[in-house]
Scaffold this motif. Structure first.
Motif, PDB file in Angstrom:
ATOM      1  N   ILE A  68       2.231  -0.187   9.091  1.00  0.00           N
ATOM      2  CA  ILE A  68       0.830  -0.513   8.840  1.00  0.00           C
ATOM      3  C   ILE A  68      -0.002   0.725   9.159  1.00  0.00           C
ATOM      4  CG2 ILE A  68      -1.085  -2.014   9.469  1.00  0.00           C
ATOM      5  CD1 ILE A  68       1.026  -4.163  10.141  1.00  0.00           C
ATOM      6  N   LEU A  69      -0.791   1.143   8.159  1.00  0.00           N
ATOM      7  CA  LEU A  69      -1.607   2.347   8.289  1.00  0.00           C
ATOM      8  C   LEU A  69      -3.081   2.007   8.179  1.00  0.00           C
ATOM      9  CD1 LEU A  69       1.096   3.247   6.332  1.00  0.00           C
ATOM     10  CD2 LEU A  69       0.136   5.411   7.051  1.00  0.00           C
ATOM     11  N   TYR A  70      -3.870   2.687   8.989  1.00  0.00           N
ATOM     12  CA  TYR A  70      -5.323   2.586   8.915  1.00  0.00           C
ATOM     13  C   TYR A  70      -5.878   4.000   8.967  1.00  0.00           C
ATOM     14  CZ  TYR A  70     -10.159   1.431   9.973  1.00  0.00           C
ATOM     15  OH  TYR A  70     -11.530   1.336   9.938  1.00  0.00           O
ATOM     16  N   GLU A  71      -6.718   4.312   8.007  1.00  0.00           N
ATOM     17  CA  GLU A  71      -7.309   5.643   7.895  1.00  0.00           C
ATOM     18  C   GLU A  71      -6.241   6.730   7.992  1.00  0.00           C
ATOM     19  OE1 GLU A  71     -10.536   5.825  10.751  1.00  0.00           O
ATOM     20  OE2 GLU A  71     -11.857   4.739   9.377  1.00  0.00           O
ATOM     21  N   GLU A 131       1.245  -1.926  -0.144  1.00  0.00           N
ATOM     22  CA  GLU A 131       0.371  -3.087  -0.302  1.00  0.00           C
ATOM     23  C   GLU A 131      -0.938  -2.832   0.445  1.00  0.00           C
ATOM     24  OE1 GLU A 131       0.387  -7.642   1.455  1.00  0.00           O
ATOM     25  OE2 GLU A 131       2.297  -6.623   1.166  1.00  0.00           O
ATOM     26  N   ASN A 132      -2.046  -3.150  -0.167  1.00  0.00           N
ATOM     27  CA  ASN A 132      -3.338  -3.091   0.508  1.00  0.00           C
ATOM     28  C   ASN A 132      -3.544  -4.402   1.259  1.00  0.00           C
ATOM     29  OD1 ASN A 132      -4.210  -0.495  -0.319  1.00  0.00           O
ATOM     30  ND2 ASN A 132      -4.639  -1.327  -2.338  1.00  0.00           N
ATOM     31  N   TRP A 133      -4.101  -4.304   2.455  1.00  0.00           N
ATOM     32  CA  TRP A 133      -4.268  -5.483   3.303  1.00  0.00           C
ATOM     33  C   TRP A 133      -5.598  -5.386   4.020  1.00  0.00           C
ATOM     34  CZ3 TRP A 133      -2.327  -5.703   8.871  1.00  0.00           C
ATOM     35  CH2 TRP A 133      -2.501  -6.984   9.412  1.00  0.00           C
ATOM     36  N   ASN A 134      -6.358  -6.450   3.950  1.00  0.00           N
ATOM     37  CA  ASN A 134      -7.641  -6.533   4.639  1.00  0.00           C
ATOM     38  C   ASN A 134      -7.427  -7.329   5.920  1.00  0.00           C
ATOM     39  OD1 ASN A 134     -10.353  -6.266   5.132  1.00  0.00           O
ATOM     40  ND2 ASN A 134     -10.944  -7.975   3.829  1.00  0.00           N
ATOM     41  N   GLU A 139     -13.419  -6.030  10.449  1.00  0.00           N
ATOM     42  CA  GLU A 139     -12.590  -6.082   9.239  1.00  0.00           C
ATOM     43  C   GLU A 139     -12.085  -4.671   8.960  1.00  0.00           C
ATOM     44  OE1 GLU A 139     -13.558  -7.033   4.655  1.00  0.00           O
ATOM     45  OE2 GLU A 139     -14.280  -8.495   6.129  1.00  0.00           O
ATOM     46  N   PHE A 140     -10.770  -4.548   8.754  1.00  0.00           N
ATOM     47  CA  PHE A 140     -10.161  -3.238   8.585  1.00  0.00           C
ATOM     48  C   PHE A 140      -9.301  -3.218   7.327  1.00  0.00           C
ATOM     49  CE2 PHE A 140     -10.613  -4.200  13.113  1.00  0.00           C
ATOM     50  CZ  PHE A 140     -11.461  -3.169  13.510  1.00  0.00           C
ATOM     51  N   GLN A 141      -9.588  -2.291   6.433  1.00  0.00           N
ATOM     52  CA  GLN A 141      -8.804  -2.130   5.207  1.00  0.00           C
ATOM     53  C   GLN A 141      -7.581  -1.278   5.535  1.00  0.00           C
ATOM     54  OE1 GLN A 141      -9.290  -3.671   2.234  1.00  0.00           O
ATOM     55  NE2 GLN A 141      -7.290  -2.826   1.770  1.00  0.00           N
ATOM     56  N   MET A 142      -6.417  -1.877   5.437  1.00  0.00           N
ATOM     57  CA  MET A 142      -5.169  -1.211   5.811  1.00  0.00           C
ATOM     58  C   MET A 142      -4.218  -1.147   4.632  1.00  0.00           C
ATOM     59  SD  MET A 142      -4.496  -2.701   9.582  1.00  0.00           S
ATOM     60  CE  MET A 142      -5.747  -2.632  10.834  1.00  0.00           C
ATOM     61  N   GLN A 143      -3.170  -0.361   4.825  1.00  0.00           N
ATOM     62  CA  GLN A 143      -2.082  -0.301   3.856  1.00  0.00           C
ATOM     63  C   GLN A 143      -0.783  -0.598   4.583  1.00  0.00           C
ATOM     64  OE1 GLN A 143      -2.606   3.679   2.100  1.00  0.00           O
ATOM     65  NE2 GLN A 143      -2.921   2.593   0.172  1.00  0.00           N
ATOM     66  N   ILE A 144       0.126  -1.280   3.887  1.00  0.00           N
ATOM     67  CA  ILE A 144       1.452  -1.555   4.432  1.00  0.00           C
ATOM     68  C   ILE A 144       2.464  -0.827   3.555  1.00  0.00           C
ATOM     69  CG2 ILE A 144       3.180  -3.301   4.970  1.00  0.00           C
ATOM     70  CD1 ILE A 144       0.864  -5.314   5.254  1.00  0.00           C
ATOM     71  N   TYR A 145       3.196   0.100   4.153  1.00  0.00           N
ATOM     72  CA  TYR A 145       4.268   0.825   3.473  1.00  0.00           C
ATOM     73  C   TYR A 145       5.577   0.159   3.871  1.00  0.00           C
ATOM     74  CZ  TYR A 145       1.351   4.806   2.063  1.00  0.00           C
ATOM     75  OH  TYR A 145       0.414   5.613   1.471  1.00  0.00           O
ATOM     76  N   THR A 146       6.351  -0.292   2.884  1.00  0.00           N
ATOM     77  CA  THR A 146       7.623  -0.959   3.142  1.00  0.00           C
ATOM     78  C   THR A 146       8.775  -0.012   2.828  1.00  0.00           C
ATOM     79  OG1 THR A 146       6.642  -3.098   2.595  1.00  0.00           O
ATOM     80  CG2 THR A 146       9.048  -2.970   2.600  1.00  0.00           C
ATOM     81  N   TYR A 147       9.735   0.034   3.749  1.00  0.00           N
ATOM     82  CA  TYR A 147      10.941   0.851   3.587  1.00  0.00           C
ATOM     83  C   TYR A 147      12.164  -0.030   3.827  1.00  0.00           C
ATOM     84  CZ  TYR A 147       8.234   5.187   3.739  1.00  0.00           C
ATOM     85  OH  TYR A 147       7.362   6.208   3.469  1.00  0.00           O
TER      86      TYR A 147
END
Length: 179
Positions: free
Chosen positions: A93-96, A65-68, A75-83
């Motif tokens: 939660i990943l950033y860069e 999921e993309n998350w702002n 403001e940081f554009q992040m990604q959430i990887y669910t396992y």
């Protein structure tokens, strides 16, 4: 003659006692009772790893999921990887391209084993450093920061003191992107 023998024995006993105390002071953990604690998930090894390293360790996520994330810091554009894991699921939660936070949610409750309150950290592979401090204590929520070289902050949610259970943990590796 008896006084000399008594004096020699006294000196030997005091020397042995002093040596024993010196050894304990040098390495106190070695002489403390160790409790075997089941590790639910080793969070420390995932500190600030890349997306590729995360996938190598855990495989492909069940959801991305993309998350702002908007904070007072920006403001940081992040990604959430669910396992999904056995009995719980995790959100990384990943950033860069770097894991900066982990949230784990139990399907039931985790129980803290043993008598030592630090066992709650051991359940997640976290060894608190000397400077670890409890910064929040509501009776059901506990936050510690700083924690160690690898972990900036840990939060335990829905803690039941009577049963020593909880169902949520947040592990932050880098606080730069959160308030």
């Amino acid at each position: 003659m008896k006084k000399k023998v008594g004096l020699i024995i006294g000196v030997i006993l005091i020397g042995a006692l002093g040596f024993g105390i010196y050894r304990i002071i040098q390495n106190p953990e070695q002489y403390q009772k160790q409790e075997n604690i089941s590790v639910v998930f080793d969070c420390s090894k995932l500190s600030r790893i890349s997306t590729d390293e995360l996938k190598n360790e855990l495989g492909e996520p069940t959801n991305i999921e993309n998350w702002n994330n908007q904070t007072s810091k920006g403001e940081f554009q992040m990604q959430i990887y669910t396992y999904n894991f056995e009995g719980f699921y995790g959100e990384f939660i990943l950033y860069e391209d770097t894991v900066i936070k982990l949230r784990l949610f139990s399907n039931t409750h985790w129980k803290v084993e043993g008598s030592n309150s630090d066992n709650i950290f051991a359940m997640f592979g976290i060894v608190p450093g000397e400077n670890a401090k409890k910064t929040v204590d509501t009776g059901t929520t506990y936050k510690f920061s700083p924690v160690s070289d690898n972990v900036a902050e840990v939060e335990f949610y829905n803690y039941d003191k009577e049963n020593k259970t909880f169902n949520t943990i947040y592990v932050t590796y880098n606080l730069n992107y959160f308030d």
